[in-house]
Design a protein around this motif. Sequence first.
Motif, PDB file in Angstrom:
ATOM      1  N   LEU A  82      -2.476   7.889  14.092  1.00 58.55           N
ATOM      2  CA  LEU A  82      -1.112   7.823  13.558  1.00 58.55           C
ATOM      3  C   LEU A  82      -1.216   7.645  12.036  1.00 58.55           C
ATOM      4  O   LEU A  82      -1.040   6.564  11.494  1.00 58.55           O
ATOM      5  N   ARG A  83      -1.519   8.727  11.355  1.00 51.99           N
ATOM      6  CA  ARG A  83      -1.954   8.686   9.961  1.00 51.99           C
ATOM      7  C   ARG A  83      -0.908   8.111   9.011  1.00 51.99           C
ATOM      8  O   ARG A  83      -1.237   7.497   7.999  1.00 51.99           O
ATOM      9  N   ARG A  84       0.358   8.297   9.283  1.00 52.45           N
ATOM     10  CA  ARG A  84       1.418   7.870   8.362  1.00 52.45           C
ATOM     11  C   ARG A  84       1.558   6.346   8.294  1.00 52.45           C
ATOM     12  O   ARG A  84       2.125   5.818   7.341  1.00 52.45           O
ATOM     13  N   THR A  85       1.081   5.662   9.310  1.00 56.98           N
ATOM     14  CA  THR A  85       1.298   4.221   9.349  1.00 56.98           C
ATOM     15  C   THR A  85       0.563   3.477   8.235  1.00 56.98           C
ATOM     16  O   THR A  85       1.020   2.423   7.789  1.00 56.98           O
ATOM     17  N   ALA A  86      -0.564   3.982   7.784  1.00 56.16           N
ATOM     18  CA  ALA A  86      -1.318   3.292   6.723  1.00 56.16           C
ATOM     19  C   ALA A  86      -0.499   3.225   5.439  1.00 56.16           C
ATOM     20  O   ALA A  86      -0.352   2.150   4.841  1.00 56.16           O
ATOM     21  N   LYS A  87       0.036   4.359   5.003  1.00 56.78           N
ATOM     22  CA  LYS A  87       0.817   4.390   3.769  1.00 56.78           C
ATOM     23  C   LYS A  87       2.100   3.581   3.913  1.00 56.78           C
ATOM     24  O   LYS A  87       2.449   2.771   3.034  1.00 56.78           O
ATOM     25  N   LEU A  88       2.815   3.773   5.022  1.00 51.84           N
ATOM     26  CA  LEU A  88       4.072   3.046   5.209  1.00 51.84           C
ATOM     27  C   LEU A  88       3.827   1.557   5.383  1.00 51.84           C
ATOM     28  O   LEU A  88       4.637   0.731   4.961  1.00 51.84           O
ATOM     29  N   GLY A  89       2.711   1.193   6.016  1.00 49.51           N
ATOM     30  CA  GLY A  89       2.372  -0.217   6.142  1.00 49.51           C
ATOM     31  C   GLY A  89       2.096  -0.864   4.791  1.00 49.51           C
ATOM     32  O   GLY A  89       2.513  -1.999   4.531  1.00 49.51           O
ATOM     33  N   ASP A  90       1.414  -0.138   3.912  1.00 48.70           N
ATOM     34  CA  ASP A  90       1.171  -0.655   2.566  1.00 48.70           C
ATOM     35  C   ASP A  90       2.483  -0.832   1.806  1.00 48.70           C
ATOM     36  O   ASP A  90       2.680  -1.825   1.087  1.00 48.70           O
ATOM     37  N   VAL A  91       3.376   0.135   1.952  1.00 50.16           N
ATOM     38  CA  VAL A  91       4.679   0.047   1.297  1.00 50.16           C
ATOM     39  C   VAL A  91       5.446  -1.165   1.812  1.00 50.16           C
ATOM     40  O   VAL A  91       6.036  -1.929   1.041  1.00 50.16           O
ATOM     41  N   TYR A  92       5.442  -1.352   3.125  1.00 44.58           N
ATOM     42  CA  TYR A  92       6.130  -2.499   3.732  1.00 44.58           C
ATOM     43  C   TYR A  92       5.558  -3.820   3.218  1.00 44.58           C
ATOM     44  O   TYR A  92       6.303  -4.738   2.826  1.00 44.58           O
ATOM     45  N   SER A  93       4.230  -3.915   3.175  1.00 46.09           N
ATOM     46  CA  SER A  93       3.586  -5.150   2.739  1.00 46.09           C
ATOM     47  C   SER A  93       3.930  -5.476   1.286  1.00 46.09           C
ATOM     48  O   SER A  93       4.252  -6.620   0.944  1.00 46.09           O
ATOM     49  N   GLN A  94       3.880  -4.470   0.420  1.00 45.58           N
ATOM     50  CA  GLN A  94       4.210  -4.698  -0.990  1.00 45.58           C
ATOM     51  C   GLN A  94       5.681  -5.079  -1.160  1.00 45.58           C
ATOM     52  O   GLN A  94       6.032  -5.924  -1.980  1.00 45.58           O
ATOM     53  N   ALA A  95       6.538  -4.453  -0.363  1.00 41.61           N
ATOM     54  CA  ALA A  95       7.976  -4.705  -0.485  1.00 41.61           C
ATOM     55  C   ALA A  95       8.355  -6.114  -0.055  1.00 41.61           C
ATOM     56  O   ALA A  95       9.399  -6.636  -0.479  1.00 41.61           O
ATOM     57  N   LEU A  96       7.540  -6.744   0.779  1.00 47.46           N
ATOM     58  CA  LEU A  96       7.839  -8.112   1.195  1.00 47.46           C
ATOM     59  C   LEU A  96       7.935  -9.057  -0.003  1.00 47.46           C
ATOM     60  O   LEU A  96       8.663 -10.051   0.037  1.00 47.46           O
ATOM     61  N   ASP A  97       7.229  -8.742  -1.076  1.00 45.83           N
ATOM     62  CA  ASP A  97       7.275  -9.596  -2.270  1.00 45.83           C
ATOM     63  C   ASP A  97       8.643  -9.564  -2.946  1.00 45.83           C
ATOM     64  O   ASP A  97       8.964 -10.458  -3.736  1.00 45.83           O
ATOM     65  N   SER A  98       9.442  -8.542  -2.646  1.00 47.25           N
ATOM     66  CA  SER A  98      10.726  -8.398  -3.337  1.00 47.25           C
ATOM     67  C   SER A  98      11.899  -9.005  -2.564  1.00 47.25           C
ATOM     68  O   SER A  98      13.000  -9.101  -3.108  1.00 47.25           O
ATOM     69  N   VAL A  99      11.689  -9.411  -1.314  1.00 43.60           N
ATOM     70  CA  VAL A  99      12.806  -9.971  -0.550  1.00 43.60           C
ATOM     71  C   VAL A  99      13.103 -11.386  -1.040  1.00 43.60           C
ATOM     72  O   VAL A  99      12.184 -12.174  -1.302  1.00 43.60           O
ATOM     73  N   THR A 100      14.383 -11.692  -1.165  1.00 41.97           N
ATOM     74  CA  THR A 100      14.790 -13.009  -1.658  1.00 41.97           C
ATOM     75  C   THR A 100      15.631 -13.776  -0.650  1.00 41.97           C
ATOM     76  O   THR A 100      15.849 -14.974  -0.820  1.00 41.97           O
TER      77      THR A 100
END
Length: 339
Positions: free
Chosen positions: A264-282
Motif C-alpha cells: 500500500l505504497r501511498r500510506t508512507a507519504k500520507l502517514g508522514d504528512v499526518y505525523s507532521q501535521a499533528l504539530d499544528s493542531v491546537t
Amino acid sequence: MLCGTDADIIEVAGPSPDLSFRMRLLRSENPDVVNGLLALLPFQSFLLHVVVAGETIYTPAPSISLSSKNMVPRQKGTVYWNTTSQSVCFCYGAVTESTAVNQFAQVLDEDLPKLEALGRLVYRETVSAKTPTIVQMTMRLPGDNSAPKTQPHSVVGDKFDGSWQSAKALIEQEIRSLRQPQEPIDIKRIRLGATAARAGSEGSALQTIVFLQGFLSTLGPHVFSRLLAVSYYPEMTVPLMVRQTREFLIQTFNHFHFLSDLGLRRTAKLGDVYSQALDSVTTMDEYRELTDAMRTLIQLLYRWLHLVFPWHLKGRLQSRSVEEADGMPSLAVLDGVNP
C-alpha cells in the motif's frame, strides 16, 4: 409495524431495480446517525459481505456519529451503523453474532425479498468468488437520480504546507478516490501477487495479503477508533494526545511505512504528512478532524483488502465438530533432526 412518513424513507439502489430496496429511518430512536447519514446523500459506494456474523452486507461510509443510542439485537431487515468500522450494515437473513448493534433504520417489509436477493448476490460475487466483483450501491432520497461526481485517482504532491488543514485535504482527496467503484492500482497488485514481501525465499504472495487483512482489521476499527474515543476524556490534553498518537502509530514501529512495505505504497507519504501535521493542531476538535480523516482512509484500504482477500480458500479448511477436534492428535514437538 413501523410508523413515519415518506420523508423518513431512504432508497438503496443496487445493480438493478429488483436488487434495490427502501428503508425507513428511525429518527426519534437515533437522531445523530440519521442526521449524519442524510447529510451524505446521495452517497455512492460498494457492498461487502461479513465473514463471521451471518447473513449481513455492508458498505463503508464516512464518519456519521460516534454515539450509540439505539443498541438492539439484530434481525432480518435491521440497518445499523457500525461506529468502529465506519460501515452501514444491512441484515438480510440469519445472524450468528450476539453483539447488539446501533440501529437507525429498518427495511420495509415488502422490500425484504429484494434485500435478501441483493445479499445473496453480494455473497456470491465477493467472499464466495475466486475473483471478486465490485457490487455498486447508491443511497439516496426517493426520486433523487443525481449521481455523485467521480474523481480521478489522486497523487500526493507538494500541496502540504505543514498545517493540519492541508494534511486533511490531501487525505480526503485520497478517500474520495478510494470510494469510487474502481479497483485501486495498489490493491490490484496485491491481489495478483505483485508484492516484494515474502516468507523466507519463497515467492508466494499469500502471506502478504493474510498479514495485511489482519493488520488493517485492527488498525482502523480499533487503534484509530480508540484514539478518537480517548480524545474525549475530560482530563486529556492536546500535547498528551499527540504524544500518545505518535507512540501508538509511529514511534518504534511506523505503521504507515510498514503498510507501504506490504504494497500500500501511498500510506508512507500520507502517514508522514499526518505525523507532521499533528504539530499544528491546537484543539481537540482539530485533532479529531485530522485523525478521523486518517482513520477513514485506513478503513477504506481495509475494505478493499477484504474484497480481494482469497476467501474462496475456505473450502480447503475442513470443518469438524468440537468432539472430533478434541479426539485428534496435537502438534508434535520436533526432535532429533540431523543438520
